[in-house]
Design an enzyme around this catalytic site. Structure first.
Site, PDB file in Angstrom:
ATOM      1  N   GLU A   1       0.773  -1.256   0.170  1.00  0.00           N
ATOM      2  CA  GLU A   1       0.121  -0.073   0.028  1.00  0.00           C
ATOM      3  C   GLU A   1       0.734   1.277   0.075  1.00  0.00           C
ATOM      4  O   GLU A   1       0.479   2.385  -0.564  1.00  0.00           O
ATOM      5  CB  GLU A   1      -1.084   0.237   1.166  1.00  0.00           C
TER       6      GLU A   1
ATOM      7  N   ARG B   1      10.829  -1.843  -1.394  1.00  0.00           N
ATOM      8  CA  ARG B   1      10.060  -2.750  -0.559  1.00  0.00           C
ATOM      9  C   ARG B   1      10.832  -3.466   0.444  1.00  0.00           C
ATOM     10  O   ARG B   1      11.988  -3.805   0.590  1.00  0.00           O
ATOM     11  CB  ARG B   1       9.742  -3.955  -1.647  1.00  0.00           C
TER      12      ARG B   1
ATOM     13  N   ARG C   1      21.350  53.357 -21.839  1.00  0.00           N
ATOM     14  CA  ARG C   1      20.058  53.201 -21.730  1.00  0.00           C
ATOM     15  C   ARG C   1      19.223  54.220 -21.437  1.00  0.00           C
ATOM     16  O   ARG C   1      19.797  55.434 -21.181  1.00  0.00           O
ATOM     17  CB  ARG C   1      19.826  51.893 -20.426  1.00  0.00           C
TER      18      ARG C   1
ATOM     19  N   GLY D   1      21.875  55.643  -9.723  1.00  0.00           N
ATOM     20  CA  GLY D   1      23.104  55.961  -8.842  1.00  0.00           C
ATOM     21  C   GLY D   1      23.019  55.561  -7.432  1.00  0.00           C
ATOM     22  O   GLY D   1      23.662  56.029  -6.359  1.00  0.00           O
ATOM     23  N   GLU D   2      22.306  54.350  -7.427  1.00  0.00           N
ATOM     24  CA  GLU D   2      21.876  53.786  -5.988  1.00  0.00           C
ATOM     25  C   GLU D   2      23.171  53.481  -5.108  1.00  0.00           C
ATOM     26  O   GLU D   2      23.518  53.263  -3.868  1.00  0.00           O
ATOM     27  CB  GLU D   2      20.909  52.756  -5.716  1.00  0.00           C
TER      28      GLU D   2
ATOM     29  N   PHE E   1      22.273  13.957  -7.370  1.00  0.00           N
ATOM     30  CA  PHE E   1      22.174  14.674  -8.529  1.00  0.00           C
ATOM     31  C   PHE E   1      23.344  15.560  -8.631  1.00  0.00           C
ATOM     32  O   PHE E   1      23.963  15.529  -9.851  1.00  0.00           O
ATOM     33  CB  PHE E   1      20.933  15.575  -8.821  1.00  0.00           C
TER      34      PHE E   1
ATOM     35  N   VAL F   1      28.426  19.880  -4.199  1.00  0.00           N
ATOM     36  CA  VAL F   1      28.441  21.273  -3.714  1.00  0.00           C
ATOM     37  C   VAL F   1      29.728  21.635  -3.138  1.00  0.00           C
ATOM     38  O   VAL F   1      30.400  20.956  -2.686  1.00  0.00           O
ATOM     39  CB  VAL F   1      27.423  21.472  -2.584  1.00  0.00           C
TER      40      VAL F   1
ATOM     41  N   LYS G   1      26.926  24.752  -6.777  1.00  0.00           N
ATOM     42  CA  LYS G   1      26.157  23.164  -6.984  1.00  0.00           C
ATOM     43  C   LYS G   1      26.582  22.896  -8.463  1.00  0.00           C
ATOM     44  O   LYS G   1      26.089  23.490  -9.336  1.00  0.00           O
ATOM     45  CB  LYS G   1      25.139  23.418  -6.685  1.00  0.00           C
TER      46      LYS G   1
ATOM     47  N   ASP H   1       8.892  21.140   1.578  1.00  0.00           N
ATOM     48  CA  ASP H   1       9.994  20.289   2.189  1.00  0.00           C
ATOM     49  C   ASP H   1      10.589  20.842   3.404  1.00  0.00           C
ATOM     50  O   ASP H   1      11.747  20.685   3.678  1.00  0.00           O
ATOM     51  CB  ASP H   1      11.386  20.091   1.023  1.00  0.00           C
TER      52      ASP H   1
END
Length: 890
Positions: free
Chosen positions: A146, A155, A496, A505-506, A574, A577, A592, A686
């Site tokens: 099940e 299993r 631009r 100008g930040e 998979f 890192v 990664k 998750d």
């Protein structure tokens, strides 16, 4: 170590299935802060692979007699997975079951194999073998496998026939698809019925979703009385199937059929039933209760309707659109609702228009001659209040039908918005623009107010130079109106154009840098200007340090070739890192690397593209940040913020039972993380201690977005999360929404306070854990108290009704009495003391060594991949995009 690792890396506990466990023996040892088993990564799903169950069986799509259906149904009732299904769902699953015929000594599946099919024994006998020993014998109507209907899992035993046997079987893909189709159809039908009822038309999408999740379904037989005339009612009924007869005394008035409803006033008022309702045939009704809605929304439905109606009216008004969310809500909070019946005088002749703002939220207003003057969502008096005129209403206005007005006094309006309308909205415009700039994201309201006070408006003529290339930078410009050109004077090239509601100008506010280009006005330009000295005057050293660090993370002007590997910090199914250092900036990052052969073998292309898309949307102090992605012929790469710290799981083992203050801190951090994700329609799926790092200052950081998904509505996939943290609606396959993350947060809060998970603390068998979650028996330790209603909060978060977990809104949840004393803004600005600061070894020597003894990245990564097992790639489907990784290009 800070990195993003996948669920498949985490420790696995042995699994013994429910049917085998009954005969297994062994001493149970209560673990302390044990590692809960994670779900297999969704990208490892066996769906679509060659079948591994009953390989040599003869499989028939056999029609089922009534006896067969009754036989199978009796077997299914032994499992919570099927007990949670409706009769219609169970029938559909049974109809999809296939018939397996096996000879003696044929293996159905082997221990440790990964299968996907659940079986019911129809005839014969089968043996259960664990480690080559028979532990059980299965006979007709017994069932096994099940857990495979929920997810891939090894299993726990070998199942083999003893004699000629036959089985009924259904695989996970068929099972989940069947449920999804029925549930999606049922959801769409229920939503359509809900939205057809006038009282619900004013609800927003989130409120509709909550309503659907709270519907009950009831069946009534012919002649059964559903409600009695004269009773006090609090339920609304919607006919989904069948018909009912409405009667008063002995007189039948009418028949209601599918799609009709009755009892809607019961949701708004404690009203008396005006008729008796009797089922005319077998009838299915959806029911919604007033008390349930109040609990769900945190307030009455009537108040929600009033507030929603005002919101719609405010959104339509060009004046009120310019208010901030806080001002908007304060305005809603200071309104008084007035109700009028047909013909009632709502506005009197001679009344000053600037005395009140009147919002028509239900009905219409008419003159004495019957001409309609105001319709629903119209607003009277707002212009006059803002402009301070002395105009009066020249006639009386009356209610046409039932009318509801929201009335806001003149003084109440200005108190709510914070002063003069024109000045307030001009400041709002500037603040809105400032909040778009990353370096201002972590300022509080008080600091924004201070910024507004020092902003200066400066105007520039057409072609005027605003500043020149190589000039020292000392100010930020926010364009109020007009357009400017950014020009590279060395090449005389226009880089631009920048227009209204943008800025430039930040970086000069925090860094001593020369201007990298010339900016010139094109036409007349008006700017808000913020000077560096003024900006720094409102920052303390802690906030300045924080902003500098965030700006560093937002700098994606990095080349792959400038990264040197320090060491490997993570190994996953998979990818691997690595801790890397940038050779010029000397900044540390986590890299990664995911091998393309693995990507193709596991068909991970779409998953990685989604992970990249999600990470690029996220920029939060408590979430690991993606800096940039790269690709080459062998791999794709994620360059991530390096989080130097410890896993929360390990921190909890050190701290054992947390103090209330510490539990409050970590839980508040989790809520802020979920708020940021859910505002972007991202469900994490998750959430548990293994996926949270505690950094070198003691603050949590969420990592690993391999299971995250962007959803609008419901999703049905089971992925990622360890069984102990999984919401009940995910397990049963009925579909789930963002609120599933709050269940996981509730499990973690319980764990913080009591050093155990509430469901299945001593269980390693996922099936048993799932069963306990479905039972939902929340038990508190004997010494647990309910101070500040903490038990109430836990019961809310761990409600089986997903819609009830927020208590209406996240603001309601954050406003729960248990959180009194938490300063949410200070958490984001990292100004609160933390429960635990990890003691970490120095990495300076390793970093310096990596810079001196540079080795090619590919050489080191290839060595790490040397022992990787890569399955044979599946054939590419028709239409497969061979350039799928184009977006990873750095």
């Amino acid at each position: 170590m800070g990195c993003c690792l996948h669920a498949s890396q985490k420790s696995k506990n042995p699994i013994i299935s429910k049917d085998v466990q009954q005969d297994a023996t062994g001493e149970k040892i209560k673990p302390s802060r044990k590692i809960k088993q994670s779900m297999p990564d969704p990208r490892l799903s066996s769906d679509g692979k060659e079948p591994t169950d009953a390989k040599f069986a003869i499989v028939q799509d056999k029609s089922k007699s009534k006896t067969d259906i009754s036989f199978i149904n009796a077997a299914l009732t032994k499992h919570f997975i099927f007990n949670s299904l409706s009769e219609e769902q169970r029938e559909s699953v049974i109809n999809h079951m296939k018939y397996y015929i096996l000879e003696p000594r044929e293996v159905v599946f082997e221990q440790n194999s990964v299968g996907s099919t659940f079986f019911v024994v129809a005839n014969g006998k089968l043996e259960v073998i664990i480690d080559e020993k028979r532990v059980n014998v299965l006979r007709p109507q017994d069932s096994f496998g099940e857990l495979a209907l929920i997810h891939d899992t090894p299993r726990s035993a070998t199942i083999r026939t003893i004699e000629n046997s036959s089985l009924w079987g259904v695989d996970r893909k068929t099972f989940r698809n069947t449920l999804e189709q029925i549930n999606a159809l049922n959801y769409a039908e229920n939503r359509g019925l809900i939205e057809s009822i006038p009282v619900f038309k004013i609800l927003n999408n989130s409120q509709i979703e909550s309503l659907i999740a709270s519907i009950s379904t009831n069946m009534y037989s012919p002649g059964q009385v559903i409600v009695n005339e004269g009773e006090t009612g609090d339920l609304l009924f919607i006919i989904k199937q069948g018909s009912v007869i409405c009667s008063q005394g002995d007189k039948d008035l009418k028949t209601l059929e599918k799609g009709d409803y009755f009892g809607e006033q019961a949701l708004l008022y404690n009203s008396v039933r005006t008729a008796t309702i009797t089922a005319g045939e077998n009838t299915k009704c959806l029911t919604i209760g007033r008390a349930e809605l109040t609990k769900l929304f945190g307030t009455s439905l009537q108040l929600i309707i009033h507030k929603n109606s005002q919101r719609i009216a405010f959104d339509k008004n060009h004046y009120l659109k310019k208010l901030t969310k806080t001002q908007f809500e304060k305005l809603l909070g200071c309104s008084e609702i007035k109700e009028y019946s047909e013909g009632g005088k709502c506005i009197s002749q001679g009344q000053r228009k600037s005395e009140n703002i009147i919002v028509l939220i239900k009905g219409e207003l008419q003159r004495a001659d019957g001409e309609i003057v105001y319709r629903v969502f119209d607003i009277a008096g707002l212009d006059e209040v803002i402009q301070a005129t002395d105009e009066v209403f020249e006639e009386d206005y009356y209610a046409k039908g039932d009318v509801n007005l929201a009335v806001i006094t003149n003084s109440g309006f200005f108190n709510a918005i914070g002063g003069d309308y024109l000045k307030v909205t001009s400041n709002n415009e500037a603040i809105k623009l400032l909040k778009k700039i990353p370096i201002f994201r972590y300022l509080n309201e008080e600091q924004f107010e201070s910024l507004i006070q020092v902003l200066r408006v400066e105007n520039f003529k057409s072609n005027e130079i605003i500043f020149s290339q190589n000039q020292p930078g000392e100010s930020l410009f926010l364009i109020k109106s007009g357009r400017v050109e950014v020009i590279d004077k060395e090449t005389n090239r226009v880089l631009r154009n920048i227009t209204k509601d943008d800025y430039f100008g930040e970086r000069s506010l925090l860094f001593d840098k020369f201007r990298s280009a010339t900016v010139q006005a094109k036409g007349e330009v008006s700017c808000w200007v913020l000077y560096k000295s003024d900006f720094l005057s409102i920052l303390d050293e802690n906030l300045k340090k924080l902003l500098l660090k965030r700006i560093e993370l937002q700098d994606d002007n990095l080349n792959f070739g400038d990264l040197h590997i320090v060491n490997q910090i993570g190994t996953g199914t998979f990818g691997n890192v690595f801790l890397v250092i940038h050779k010029q900036k000397k900044s540390l990052y986590a890299l990664k690397a995911v091998n393309k052969k693995k990507i193709r073998a596991y068909e991970m292309e779409d998953s990685l593209l989604l992970e990249r898309k999600i990470l690029l949307q996220i920029d939060h102090m408590l979430i690991s940040k993606l800096i940039k992605t790269f690709k080459d012929d062998k791999r794709v790469y994620f360059l991530l913020e390096y989080i130097r710290g410890m896993n929360l799981f390990d921190v909890l083992r050190k701290l054992d039972v947390l103090t209330v203050a510490d539990a409050k801190f970590y839980t508040a951090c989790i809520f802020l993380i979920l708020e940021h994700l859910h505002e972007r329609d991202i469900i994490y799926r998750d959430l548990h201690p293994m996926n949270i790092m505690i950094d070198d200052e003691g603050y949590p950081k969420l990592i690993d977005f391999g299971a995250a998904k962007i959803i609008r509505g419901r999703t049905y996939t089971i992925v990622g999360i360890p069984p102990h943290y999984m919401a009940p609606e995910i397990i049963t396959g009925h579909g789930y929404t963002l609120s599933a993350d709050y269940w996981s947060a509730g499990i973690m809060l319980y764990e913080f306070l009591y050093a155990a998970v509430p469901f299945g603390e001593e269980e390693n068998d996922p099936y048993m854990v799932y069963e306990m979650i479905q039972q939902g028996k929340l038990i508190f330790p004997p010494n647990a108290d309910n101070k500040d209603k903490i038990k109430d909060l836990l019961m809310q978060l761990l409600s089986k009704n997903p819609a009830a977990r927020l208590g209406g809104t996240l603001e309601n949840l954050k406003g729960h009495p248990w959180f009194i004393g938490i300063n949410w803004d200070k958490i984001v600005r990292r100004e609160l003391p933390t429960p635990y600061v990890p003691t970490l070894p120095s990495i300076i020597h390793d970093a310096e060594s990596a810079l001196k003894n540079h080795r090619p990245l590919d050489e080191i990564i290839s060595k790490a991949e040397k022992h990787d097992e890569i399955p044979k790639p599946r054939p590419a489907k028709e239409g497969f995009n061979t350039n799928w990784d184009e977006e990873f290009k750095g």
